[in-house]
Design an enzyme around this catalytic site. Structure first.
Site, PDB file in Angstrom:
ATOM      1  CE  LYS A  78     -32.239 -12.562 -10.635  1.00 47.18           C
ATOM      2  NZ  LYS A  78     -31.994 -11.255 -10.062  1.00 47.18           N
TER       3      LYS A  78
ATOM      4  CD  GLU B 299     -27.255  -6.717 -10.368  1.00 44.92           C
ATOM      5  OE1 GLU B 299     -27.268  -6.676 -11.617  1.00 44.92           O
ATOM      6  OE2 GLU B 299     -28.293  -6.757  -9.679  1.00 44.92           O
TER       7      GLU B 299
ATOM      8  CD  GLU C 237     -24.055 -15.321 -16.416  1.00 45.32           C
ATOM      9  OE1 GLU C 237     -23.492 -15.859 -17.373  1.00 45.32           O
ATOM     10  OE2 GLU C 237     -24.310 -14.104 -16.346  1.00 45.32           O
TER      11      GLU C 237
ATOM     12  CB  CYS D  47     -40.821   7.574  26.757  1.00 41.08           C
ATOM     13  SG  CYS D  47     -40.859   5.890  26.136  1.00 41.08           S
TER      14      CYS D  47
ATOM     15  CG  ASP E  44     -30.035  -9.263  -4.078  1.00 40.28           C
ATOM     16  OD1 ASP E  44     -30.661  -8.482  -4.809  1.00 40.28           O
ATOM     17  OD2 ASP E  44     -30.420  -9.596  -2.944  1.00 40.28           O
TER      18      ASP E  44
ATOM     19  NE  ARG F  36     -34.812  -2.853 -14.378  1.00 41.03           N
ATOM     20  CZ  ARG F  36     -34.671  -3.909 -15.148  1.00 41.03           C
ATOM     21  NH1 ARG F  36     -33.469  -4.390 -15.372  1.00 41.03           N
ATOM     22  NH2 ARG F  36     -35.703  -4.474 -15.684  1.00 41.03           N
TER      23      ARG F  36
ATOM     24  CB  CYS G  48     -43.808   6.473  22.516  1.00 45.39           C
ATOM     25  SG  CYS G  48     -43.911   7.238  24.145  1.00 45.39           S
TER      26      CYS G  48
ATOM     27  CB  CYS H 247     -45.532   4.033  25.178  1.00 48.60           C
ATOM     28  SG  CYS H 247     -43.764   3.728  25.367  1.00 48.60           S
TER      29      CYS H 247
ATOM     30  CE1 TYR I  28     -26.152  -8.440 -15.843  1.00 55.69           C
ATOM     31  CE2 TYR I  28     -25.233  -8.722 -13.646  1.00 55.69           C
ATOM     32  CZ  TYR I  28     -26.159  -8.152 -14.482  1.00 55.69           C
ATOM     33  OH  TYR I  28     -27.095  -7.296 -13.981  1.00 55.69           O
TER      34      TYR I  28
ATOM     35  CB  CYS J 198     -43.624   5.935  29.231  1.00 58.07           C
ATOM     36  SG  CYS J 198     -44.246   6.507  27.646  1.00 58.07           S
TER      37      CYS J 198
ATOM     38  CE  LYS K 237     -35.841 -13.580  -7.177  1.00 60.11           C
ATOM     39  NZ  LYS K 237     -35.608 -12.181  -7.115  1.00 60.11           N
TER      40      LYS K 237
ATOM     41  CG  ASP L  19      -1.976  -1.013   1.191  1.00 64.38           C
ATOM     42  OD1 ASP L  19      -2.038  -1.726   0.166  1.00 64.38           O
ATOM     43  OD2 ASP L  19      -2.745  -1.131   2.168  1.00 64.38           O
TER      44      ASP L  19
ATOM     45  CB  SER M 162     -36.320  -7.764 -15.732  1.00 62.78           C
ATOM     46  OG  SER M 162     -37.629  -7.959 -16.179  1.00 62.78           O
ATOM     47  CG  LEU M 163     -32.836 -12.147 -16.725  1.00 61.50           C
ATOM     48  CD1 LEU M 163     -31.726 -12.822 -15.948  1.00 61.50           C
ATOM     49  CD2 LEU M 163     -32.723 -12.481 -18.200  1.00 61.50           C
TER      50      LEU M 163
ATOM     51  CG  PHE N  53      -1.305   1.944  -4.759  1.00 61.76           C
ATOM     52  CD1 PHE N  53      -1.488   1.361  -6.005  1.00 61.76           C
ATOM     53  CD2 PHE N  53      -2.251   2.858  -4.299  1.00 61.76           C
ATOM     54  CE1 PHE N  53      -2.587   1.689  -6.784  1.00 61.76           C
ATOM     55  CE2 PHE N  53      -3.343   3.198  -5.074  1.00 61.76           C
ATOM     56  CZ  PHE N  53      -3.511   2.601  -6.321  1.00 61.76           C
ATOM     57  CG  ASP N  54      -0.857   5.111  -0.201  1.00 64.86           C
ATOM     58  OD1 ASP N  54      -1.767   4.853  -1.025  1.00 64.86           O
ATOM     59  OD2 ASP N  54      -0.933   4.852   1.013  1.00 64.86           O
TER      60      ASP N  54
ATOM     61  CE  LYS O 114     -26.982 -13.871 -18.569  1.00 67.87           C
ATOM     62  NZ  LYS O 114     -25.828 -13.009 -18.294  1.00 67.87           N
TER      63      LYS O 114
HETATM   64  S1  IVH Z   1     -28.506 -10.933 -17.604  1.00 69.72           S
HETATM   65  C1  IVH Z   1     -31.313  -9.589 -20.972  1.00 69.72           C
HETATM   66  N1  IVH Z   1     -27.025 -11.949 -15.707  1.00 69.72           N
HETATM   67  O1  IVH Z   1     -31.128  -9.696 -12.592  1.00 69.72           O
HETATM   68  C2  IVH Z   1     -30.573 -10.180 -19.848  1.00 69.72           C
HETATM   69  N2  IVH Z   1     -28.728 -10.432 -15.091  1.00 69.72           N
HETATM   70  O2  IVH Z   1     -34.209  -9.831 -13.655  1.00 69.72           O
HETATM   71  C3  IVH Z   1     -29.879  -9.193 -19.020  1.00 69.72           C
HETATM   72  N3  IVH Z   1     -28.795  -9.938 -12.680  1.00 69.72           N
HETATM   73  O3  IVH Z   1     -31.884  -6.768 -14.313  1.00 69.72           O
HETATM   74  C4  IVH Z   1     -29.593  -9.607 -17.649  1.00 69.72           C
HETATM   75  N4  IVH Z   1     -27.121 -11.247 -12.104  1.00 69.72           N
HETATM   76  O4  IVH Z   1     -29.953  -6.709 -12.695  1.00 69.72           O
HETATM   77  C5  IVH Z   1     -28.046 -11.139 -15.996  1.00 69.72           C
HETATM   78  N5  IVH Z   1     -25.596 -12.893 -14.133  1.00 69.72           N
HETATM   79  C6  IVH Z   1     -26.610 -12.091 -14.436  1.00 69.72           C
HETATM   80  C7  IVH Z   1     -27.282 -11.357 -13.431  1.00 69.72           C
HETATM   81  C8  IVH Z   1     -28.351 -10.528 -13.806  1.00 69.72           C
HETATM   82  C9  IVH Z   1     -28.028 -10.385 -11.663  1.00 69.72           C
HETATM   83  C10 IVH Z   1     -29.918  -9.013 -12.475  1.00 69.72           C
HETATM   84  C11 IVH Z   1     -29.968  -7.885 -13.467  1.00 69.72           C
HETATM   85  C12 IVH Z   1     -31.274  -8.000 -14.164  1.00 69.72           C
HETATM   86  C13 IVH Z   1     -32.051  -8.890 -13.242  1.00 69.72           C
HETATM   87  C14 IVH Z   1     -32.928  -9.798 -14.093  1.00 69.72           C
END
Ligand code: IVH
Length: 668
Positions: A113, A172, A111, A430, A115, A134, A424, A406, A224, A409, A312, A31, A80-81, A34-35, A288
């Site tokens: 997903k 993401e 792959e 209280c 969050d 988005r 409250c 409450c 992704y 109190c 999910k 570090d 979305s998916l 780097f600094d 996919k």
């Molecule tokens: S592909 C057209 N790959 O999940 C396909 N989405 O409901 C484009 N997400 O809006 C999305 N991990 O925010 C893809 N490995 C992944 C993902 C991913 C999370 C999210 C993304 C998307 C939502 C799908």
């Protein structure tokens, strides 16, 4: 080497080190080194502003300037998916793809997903040009400035790695668990509201008006999905992402090409367990069709691609008996219902209590005492009751009725129109409200009375020694000891540290008062703007709103505080015992408006003070330190070795050059 060459080389090396550290998690220098490199680059850039570049690694520390976000259209809509929770539906998807492709062989790329928040990044000639959220899928917020602060997102791609001239890459943005926990811990200490989960924290951070906040909070990003007219089509999605990794992006940790439905289900089963060891939150698996040609062939429904689906993970869930609903009262009077249940094992811990959030949730669940309830630990940290097994309900079980008074109190609760929570209103007597305020007052970032803690506060309060924060200052050793003589030493320590808190600077006193919505940063802003408690108290709504960073909600809360008789009485007592009610003489003495409205560029190496000290001085005297010379520059504060280019620029624009001694003279 010319300065320009050195600048370019340092940038390249620093980019590589950023990549090693943030993308590969394999740093190759210390570090410290780097600094040092970063500092050298900063100096060079300051000397040679003609080589400035918003994509330089030095630009990733952020700024405190407020920014607003432009809404921009997406070049390609962000779809979305389709979601599924069952193995059966995954099998259905697989079969739909098979028949859609009319018997052709295909591969499925499986792959993680992630969050977090989806983001779309545009690169032109290897340089990040735009980052858009988005939004509604058609238009999103341009958050480029903030995204630049995320160190795992390359500002510039690896030279010669073969990236297309122009493309979009989607992914993401996430806050890793570690950063999330640290952030919440910090917020808890500061008495600020906690983020419910890393997604909310990431979202709050990315929309922050100050890029410095983003830079500090350690966001991460996984990419992704590649889009554009020029992306390679010979391989498939999987192969393209491997290329993207070579260009410099961080891609999904677990990716696999599956050739049978069994392989797909195996992948899901493996990651359902293994994902708990990942540094970031995931909530499923995305499947996919790998070939881009086959993707095109399958096409889209109105909402989502036919070539992909999201499986999910089920949140872990347990079923247990609800014994009782109790109520918790917070520092600001909010009343939260809590389900008390038969202990049950869930996701590695024994759960006895779960939040029920508010009266609406209880009504929605139609909760009865004695019900068998389902408890889940989803993305939220605290388990929640998500449903009732009504088949197990027997006659005579009473529905839960929300408390009307409450629990602490006895004061009748109120509910503000349009708000979900009950409050409250009795903030003067209280107990949890009083104790909460005192705990906030003594906390480290406020008055820092570290010999006291929640237990001692509770003890003193039980014994009737303190009712509010002002009472702390009249505590005596004899009172604290009561009839226990062994306590003399520790009691003396308490009295001493309370006494010492009288020296705590004004801005922290403002924070310690616990005015609703006034956190540490706002307190500082207020202290600097108004300079004394008297001035702050006298401030009108307009004057408060004029402070950068103070909005309507905060301003109204301050006005309310200073109109509350009881608050004023406590404040008067705090003043009387000698707390700092104004910025200190030192700070004030140093503050003038000698440089009011002036823009000053600092350049070169100095004898008497450091560059940072000069920066602080300029600000103390009302001036502004800016990075590069322009027509608006008032003067350049020049030390030794000011860059020739800078000198030339200053001269050509007729900007005055002031040396160190002249500058110090100016401030006298
Ligand atoms: S592909 C057209 N790959 O999940 C396909 N989405 O409901 C484009 N997400 O809006 C999305 N991990 O925010 C893809 N490995 C992944 C993902 C991913 C999370 C999210 C993304 C998307 C939502 C799908």
């Amino acid at each position: 080497m010319t300065p320009q060459e050195e600048i370019l080389q340092l940038r390249k090396e620093l980019e590589q080190h950023n990549y090693n550290y943030y993308v590969l998690n394999r740093p190759t220098i210390s570090d410290y080194d780097f600094d040092q490199m970063m500092r050298r680059l900063e100096d060079l850039e300051l000397f040679y502003p003609q080589y400035a570049d918003p994509n330089s690694p030095t630009q990733r520390v952020g700024s405190d300037l407020n920014q607003s976000f432009r809404t921009v259209p997406h070049k390609y809509p962000m779809l979305s998916l389709a979601n599924t929770y069952s193995e059966g539906e995954v099998r259905d998807f697989y079969e739909r793809v098979r028949s859609g492709l009319e018997g052709e062989d295909f591969e499925i790329c499986a792959e993680m997903k992630y969050d977090g928040l989806s983001i779309s990044l545009t690169y032109v000639d290897g340089v990040l040009t735009q980052a858009v959220t988005r939004g509604d899928g058609v238009r999103g917020d341009d958050v480029t400035g903030n995204v630049r602060m995320i160190k795992s997102i390359p500002l510039r791609l690896k030279e010669g790695s073969g990236y297309p001239h122009e493309f979009e890459i989607r992914g993401e943005i996430l806050m890793p668990w570690k950063s999330f926990e640290a952030l919440n811990e910090q917020r808890a200490k500061a008495g600020e509201e906690l983020f419910a989960n890393p997604r909310n924290a990431a979202s709050g951070t990315l929309k922050s008006q100050k890029s410095r906040v983003v830079a500090e909070r350690g966001l991460d990003a996984y990419l992704y999905y590649l889009l554009g007219d020029e992306i390679p089509t010979d391989g498939g999605h999987y192969e393209n992402l491997q290329l993207a990794a070579q260009w410099g992006f961080k891609i999904s940790q677990g990716m696999r090409k599956c050739h049978t439905i069994e392989e797909v289900l195996e992948f899901i089963a493996y990651w359902d367990v293994e994902r708990k060891n990942l540094p970031v939150a995931t909530d499923g698996i995305v499947l996919k069709v790998n070939s881009l040609r086959q993707q095109r062939h399958l096409g889209y429904t109105a909402k989502s691609p036919r070539w992909a689906i999201a499986y999910k993970f089920k949140a872990e869930r347990a079923c247990t008996r609800l014994n009782e609903v109790t109520y918790q009262v917070g520092r600001t009077g909010t009343v939260t219902p809590v389900a008390n249940m038969e202990p049950v094992q869930l996701a590695g811990t024994v759960v006895r209590r779960a939040s029920l959030h508010n009266a609406d949730i209880i009504a929605q669940l139609d909760l009865h005492i004695g019900d068998m309830v389902y408890v889940e630990k989803g993305g939220e940290i605290i388990p929640k009751v998500v449903g009732v097994d009504t088949s197990q309900r027997t006659e005579g079980m009473e529905p839960v009725r929300f408390a009307t008074c409450c629990p602490e109190c006895g004061t009748p609760l109120i509910r503000v129109e349009g708000e979900a929570a009950h409050y409250c209103p009795n903030d003067s007597t209280c107990p949890p409200q009083i104790k909460g305020r005192i705990e906030h007052f003594i906390s480290r970032k406020a008055m820092n009375i570290d010999s006291l803690g929640p237990e001692t506060v509770d003890d003193y309060w039980q014994r009737g020694l303190i009712h509010n924060v002002a009472d702390l200052y009249t505590l005596t050793v004899a009172q604290i000891c009561g009839n226990n003589r062994n306590r003399v030493k520790s009691a003396q320590k308490v009295v001493d540290s309370i006494e010492a808190s009288k020296q705590v600077p004004f801005e922290r006193v403002v924070f310690a008062l616990g005015i609703r919505f006034v956190g540490e940063t706002t307190a500082k802003l207020l202290a600097r703007a108004f300079k004394s408690m008297d001035a702050l108290q006298a401030a009108t709504l307009e004057e408060l709103l004029a402070v950068d960073g103070v909005g309507q909600v905060i301003a109204e809360s301050i006005i309310r505080y200073f109109h509350d008789e009881r608050c004023l009485e406590i404040l008067a007592r705090l003043r009387e015992v000698g707390l700092q009610m104004a910025l200190s003489e030192d700070v004030l003495a140093g503050q003038t408006d000698k440089l009011q409205g002036q823009q000053v560029v600092i350049s070169g190496v100095f004898q008497h003070h450091s560059r940072d000290e000069y920066k602080a001085m300029i600000e103390q005297h009302g001036g502004k330190n800016v990075g590069s010379i322009s027509k608006k520059t008032t003067f350049v504060l020049a030390g030794e070795n000011m860059g020739p280019a800078k000198l030339e620029k200053a001269q050509s624009l007729g900007v005055r050059i002031v040396n160190e001694d002249e500058f110090l003279q100016m401030l006298h």
